[in-house]
Scaffold this motif. Structure first.
Motif: not given
Length: 331
Positions: A278-286
């Motif tokens: 499963v490939f996930v990109t995480a960001f701090e905010n929109r």
């Protein structure tokens, strides 16, 4: 008379270089940390031209490039751009480890790999160097050497206070270097994992200061995965055991989302894995996500720390899960 001036300048520079090497030798540094490059580096961080008394040594904040520029301008010794790593690894890094230099004293939360990283002579060491060549040097040197281990422990303690503490799902802890994407990595482990991979096991956490700050080699091997230190490993790897998924998570603050190219790289890197990927990109905010939204790969997930209870699913018939092309081969 004018013809003698360059010779006198060269002699003055040579004398100052020899003095600096003598000082580093007295401080019990090994051959690699008391050579010409290390001596020039120290002089740059003392802001000490060849004809300036040691008593007038200063403590400027300087990065690697300003150090190289000082050496070229003041001592006429020009280092090629590819020597940056030599100066960093053979002089600056070791001086930091031995407590002679402080890294980012103006901002301890600055990321380790920041282009704005600066170094400064430690105040006790500065006071010592200001006595070089005087009757006070021998006594000051003995006192400094006697207190050096205590000094190093205190510097390390202050450095640790700036680190990012992270509690893993099993209750164990790791400490990440300050700044950069590490606060986001903390949120991934402490918020994303319990929400979207309950009971999951964190198998890998990367850090700019220590690429393998947390690594469960045996658990990865059991899934058919061996991580090469030269490989571009995702920031966090989590095994969602209940569903036998391996979550490959990239923490993005300024670069590195799971785009089409990166998805293929990860698929190739984890080929043969016994869990679905499963490939996930995480960001701090929109706001940060908006910068990269056009790059996000299809068949991947996006998590935003400021909206922690939601996922953005890029296409496909599943909300969260591996796609057929990354399912483990059937026995």
């Amino acid at each position: 008379m004018p013809a003698d001036k360059p010779n006198r300048k060269a002699a003055t520079r040579k004398k100052r270089l020899a003095e600096t090497i003598d000082a580093l030798t007295a401080l019990q540094f090994g051959p690699r940390q008391r050579n010409e490059t290390a001596a020039y580096t120290l002089l740059a961080l003392l802001d000490l031209p060849p004809d300036t008394p040691w008593a007038d040594a200063q403590a400027p904040l300087r990065g690697i490039t300003p150090i190289i520029e000082f050496i070229a301008t003041v001592y006429g010794n020009r280092y090629a751009p590819n020597t940056r790593e030599t100066i960093r690894d053979d002089a600056v890094k070791f001086f930091v480890e031995e407590g002679l230099l402080l890294r980012n004293p103006d901002n301890p939360n600055r990321p380790t790999n920041s282009g704005k990283t600066v170094y400064q002579i430690e105040p006790t060491a500065l006071a010592l160097f200001r006595t070089f060549g005087t009757p006070d040097w021998a006594t000051a040197l003995r006192r400094y050497l006697a207190s050096r281990e205590t000094l190093k422990h205190e510097i390390a303690r202050k450095r640790d206070l700036a680190r990012v503490p992270v509690t893993l799902p099993d209750g164990s802890r790791v400490a990440l270097s300050p700044g950069g994407q590490n606060p986001l990595i903390k949120a991934i482990i402490e918020i994303f994992c319990p929400t979207f991979a309950p009971g999951g096991v964190v198998l890998y956490v990367g850090d700019t200061e220590n690429k393998f700050v947390h690594l469960q080699t045996a658990a990865l091997a059991a899934l058919g995965v061996t991580l090469d230190s030269a490989a571009k490993i995702p920031d966090v790897i989590v095994h969602h055991r209940a569903k036998n998924w391996l979550l490959l998570i990239e923490a993005v603050t300024s670069a590195g989302p799971v785009d089409g190219k990166r998805r293929k790289e990860l698929k190739d890197l984890f080929v043969g894995c016994k869990a679905g990927l499963v490939f996930v990109t995480a960001f701090e905010n929109r706001r940060t996500m908006q910068t990269f939204v056009s790059q996000i790969a299809w068949e991947s997930e996006v998590w935003i720390a400021e909206d922690p209870d939601h996922l953005i699913h890029f296409n496909g018939e599943r909300f969260l899960g591996p796609y057929p092309d990354v399912m483990p081969a059937k026995p």
